[in-house]
Design a protein around this motif. Structure first.
Motif, PDB file in Angstrom:
ATOM      1  N   LEU A   2       0.827  -1.202   0.000  1.00 40.18           N
ATOM      2  CA  LEU A   2       0.000   0.000   0.000  1.00 40.18           C
ATOM      3  C   LEU A   2       0.865   1.258   0.000  1.00 40.18           C
ATOM      4  CD1 LEU A   2      -2.880   1.050   0.067  1.00 40.18           C
ATOM      5  CD2 LEU A   2      -2.755   1.029   2.552  1.00 40.18           C
ATOM      6  N   THR A   3       2.005   1.202   0.666  1.00 39.14           N
ATOM      7  CA  THR A   3       2.892   2.367   0.676  1.00 39.14           C
ATOM      8  C   THR A   3       3.474   2.621  -0.710  1.00 39.14           C
ATOM      9  OG1 THR A   3       4.734   0.982   1.395  1.00 39.14           O
ATOM     10  CG2 THR A   3       3.504   2.129   3.098  1.00 39.14           C
ATOM     11  N   LYS A   4       3.835   1.560  -1.414  1.00 35.56           N
ATOM     12  CA  LYS A   4       4.357   1.727  -2.776  1.00 35.56           C
ATOM     13  C   LYS A   4       3.286   2.313  -3.694  1.00 35.56           C
ATOM     14  CE  LYS A   4       7.667  -2.028  -2.533  1.00 35.56           C
ATOM     15  NZ  LYS A   4       8.064  -3.338  -3.070  1.00 35.56           N
ATOM     16  N   LEU A   5       2.067   1.861  -3.539  1.00 37.15           N
ATOM     17  CA  LEU A   5       0.968   2.374  -4.341  1.00 37.15           C
ATOM     18  C   LEU A   5       0.723   3.859  -4.047  1.00 37.15           C
ATOM     19  CD1 LEU A   5      -1.164   1.530  -6.410  1.00 37.15           C
ATOM     20  CD2 LEU A   5      -2.673   1.010  -4.503  1.00 37.15           C
ATOM     21  N   ALA A   6       0.802   4.241  -2.784  1.00 40.36           N
ATOM     22  CA  ALA A   6       0.610   5.642  -2.417  1.00 40.36           C
ATOM     23  C   ALA A   6       1.727   6.513  -2.996  1.00 40.36           C
ATOM     24  CB  ALA A   6       0.558   5.785  -0.900  1.00 40.36           C
ATOM     25  N   ILE A   7       2.957   6.022  -2.957  1.00 40.55           N
ATOM     26  CA  ILE A   7       4.084   6.780  -3.500  1.00 40.55           C
ATOM     27  C   ILE A   7       3.939   6.945  -5.005  1.00 40.55           C
ATOM     28  CG2 ILE A   7       6.573   6.702  -3.927  1.00 40.55           C
ATOM     29  CD1 ILE A   7       6.845   5.471  -1.113  1.00 40.55           C
ATOM     30  N   VAL A   8       3.557   5.879  -5.694  1.00 38.55           N
ATOM     31  CA  VAL A   8       3.362   5.958  -7.144  1.00 38.55           C
ATOM     32  C   VAL A   8       2.210   6.904  -7.482  1.00 38.55           C
ATOM     33  CG1 VAL A   8       2.675   4.629  -9.179  1.00 38.55           C
ATOM     34  CG2 VAL A   8       4.406   3.735  -7.629  1.00 38.55           C
ATOM     35  N   ALA A   9       1.136   6.873  -6.687  1.00 40.31           N
ATOM     36  CA  ALA A   9       0.006   7.777  -6.919  1.00 40.31           C
ATOM     37  C   ALA A   9       0.445   9.230  -6.744  1.00 40.31           C
ATOM     38  CB  ALA A   9      -1.134   7.444  -5.966  1.00 40.31           C
ATOM     39  N   PHE A  10       1.238   9.508  -5.712  1.00 44.46           N
ATOM     40  CA  PHE A  10       1.773  10.859  -5.510  1.00 44.46           C
ATOM     41  C   PHE A  10       2.594  11.281  -6.721  1.00 44.46           C
ATOM     42  CE2 PHE A  10       0.669  11.251  -1.063  1.00 44.46           C
ATOM     43  CZ  PHE A  10       0.749  12.614  -0.826  1.00 44.46           C
ATOM     44  N   LEU A  11       3.458  10.397  -7.214  1.00 48.99           N
ATOM     45  CA  LEU A  11       4.311  10.740  -8.348  1.00 48.99           C
ATOM     46  C   LEU A  11       3.488  10.999  -9.610  1.00 48.99           C
ATOM     47  CD1 LEU A  11       7.274   8.266  -7.781  1.00 48.99           C
ATOM     48  CD2 LEU A  11       7.278  10.740  -7.472  1.00 48.99           C
ATOM     49  N   SER A  46       5.249  17.558  -3.791  1.00 47.93           N
ATOM     50  CA  SER A  46       6.603  17.012  -3.688  1.00 47.93           C
ATOM     51  C   SER A  46       7.109  17.087  -2.249  1.00 47.93           C
ATOM     52  CB  SER A  46       7.549  17.766  -4.614  1.00 47.93           C
ATOM     53  OG  SER A  46       7.169  17.608  -5.948  1.00 47.93           O
ATOM     54  N   VAL A  47       6.882  18.211  -1.598  1.00 49.23           N
ATOM     55  CA  VAL A  47       7.300  18.361  -0.199  1.00 49.23           C
ATOM     56  C   VAL A  47       6.529  17.388   0.683  1.00 49.23           C
ATOM     57  CG1 VAL A  47       7.293  19.955   1.765  1.00 49.23           C
ATOM     58  CG2 VAL A  47       8.093  20.736  -0.463  1.00 49.23           C
ATOM     59  N   ALA A  48       5.223  17.252   0.435  1.00 50.21           N
ATOM     60  CA  ALA A  48       4.417  16.311   1.220  1.00 50.21           C
ATOM     61  C   ALA A  48       4.903  14.876   1.032  1.00 50.21           C
ATOM     62  CB  ALA A  48       2.947  16.426   0.829  1.00 50.21           C
ATOM     63  N   LEU A  49       5.260  14.518  -0.193  1.00 50.78           N
ATOM     64  CA  LEU A  49       5.762  13.164  -0.451  1.00 50.78           C
ATOM     65  C   LEU A  49       7.077  12.923   0.278  1.00 50.78           C
ATOM     66  CD1 LEU A  49       5.600  10.456  -1.900  1.00 50.78           C
ATOM     67  CD2 LEU A  49       6.712  11.523  -3.856  1.00 50.78           C
ATOM     68  N   ILE A  50       7.969  13.882   0.234  1.00 49.52           N
ATOM     69  CA  ILE A  50       9.250  13.730   0.938  1.00 49.52           C
ATOM     70  C   ILE A  50       9.022  13.579   2.436  1.00 49.52           C
ATOM     71  CG2 ILE A  50      11.378  14.946   1.566  1.00 49.52           C
ATOM     72  CD1 ILE A  50      11.327  16.095  -1.315  1.00 49.52           C
ATOM     73  N   LEU A  51       8.136  14.408   2.991  1.00 53.16           N
ATOM     74  CA  LEU A  51       7.855  14.316   4.427  1.00 53.16           C
ATOM     75  C   LEU A  51       7.195  12.985   4.790  1.00 53.16           C
ATOM     76  CD1 LEU A  51       6.643  17.940   5.184  1.00 53.16           C
ATOM     77  CD2 LEU A  51       8.836  16.897   5.795  1.00 53.16           C
ATOM     78  N   LEU A  52       6.294  12.491   3.948  1.00 53.09           N
ATOM     79  CA  LEU A  52       5.659  11.201   4.220  1.00 53.09           C
ATOM     80  C   LEU A  52       6.654  10.047   4.143  1.00 53.09           C
ATOM     81  CD1 LEU A  52       2.209  11.535   2.444  1.00 53.09           C
ATOM     82  CD2 LEU A  52       2.656  11.356   4.887  1.00 53.09           C
ATOM     83  N   VAL A  53       7.577  10.109   3.199  1.00 49.31           N
ATOM     84  CA  VAL A  53       8.601   9.064   3.112  1.00 49.31           C
ATOM     85  C   VAL A  53       9.505   9.120   4.348  1.00 49.31           C
ATOM     86  CG1 VAL A  53      10.654   8.329   1.837  1.00 49.31           C
ATOM     87  CG2 VAL A  53       8.553   8.831   0.612  1.00 49.31           C
ATOM     88  N   MET A  54       9.877  10.320   4.767  1.00 50.40           N
ATOM     89  CA  MET A  54      10.695  10.454   5.981  1.00 50.40           C
ATOM     90  C   MET A  54       9.950   9.920   7.205  1.00 50.40           C
ATOM     91  SD  MET A  54      12.436  14.190   5.318  1.00 50.40           S
ATOM     92  CE  MET A  54      12.913  14.384   7.015  1.00 50.40           C
ATOM     93  N   LEU A  55       8.651  10.222   7.302  1.00 50.85           N
ATOM     94  CA  LEU A  55       7.846   9.713   8.409  1.00 50.85           C
ATOM     95  C   LEU A  55       7.742   8.197   8.353  1.00 50.85           C
ATOM     96  CD1 LEU A  55       6.005  10.446  10.832  1.00 50.85           C
ATOM     97  CD2 LEU A  55       4.108  10.425   9.198  1.00 50.85           C
ATOM     98  N   GLY A  56       7.571   7.655   7.148  1.00 47.02           N
ATOM     99  CA  GLY A  56       7.499   6.199   6.987  1.00 47.02           C
ATOM    100  C   GLY A  56       8.788   5.507   7.393  1.00 47.02           C
TER     101      GLY A  56
END
Length: 69
Positions: A2-11, A46-56
């Motif tokens: 699910l995390t990979k899917l969310a990252i791809v959706a963000f991209l 982009s900033v939200a994605l970076i912050l979510l990856v850091m949080l993950g």
């Protein structure tokens, strides 16, 4: 998974906003602010994605592989 899917959706949404900014820049010729809004959304996503990856990574949901070992 699910995390990979969310990252791809963000991209995908980030790339869509980048394309929308290019389209608005070419068609509006500086008459509207749609280009600025599309590119601002792209930066915010982009900033939200970076912050979510850091949080993950911090919480352990995302485990980066270690290339040094």
């Amino acid at each position: 998974m699910l995390t990979k899917l969310a990252i791809v959706a963000f991209l995908v949404v980030i790339i869509y906003n980048l394309g929308a900014g290019l389209y608005f820049m070419m068609t509006d010729k500086g008459k509207t602010d749609r280009t600025m809004k599309a590119l601002t959304r792209r930066i915010a996503l982009s900033v939200a994605l970076i912050l979510l990856v850091m949080l993950g990574i911090y919480t352990g949901v995302i485990r980066p592989h270690d290339l040094g070992h």
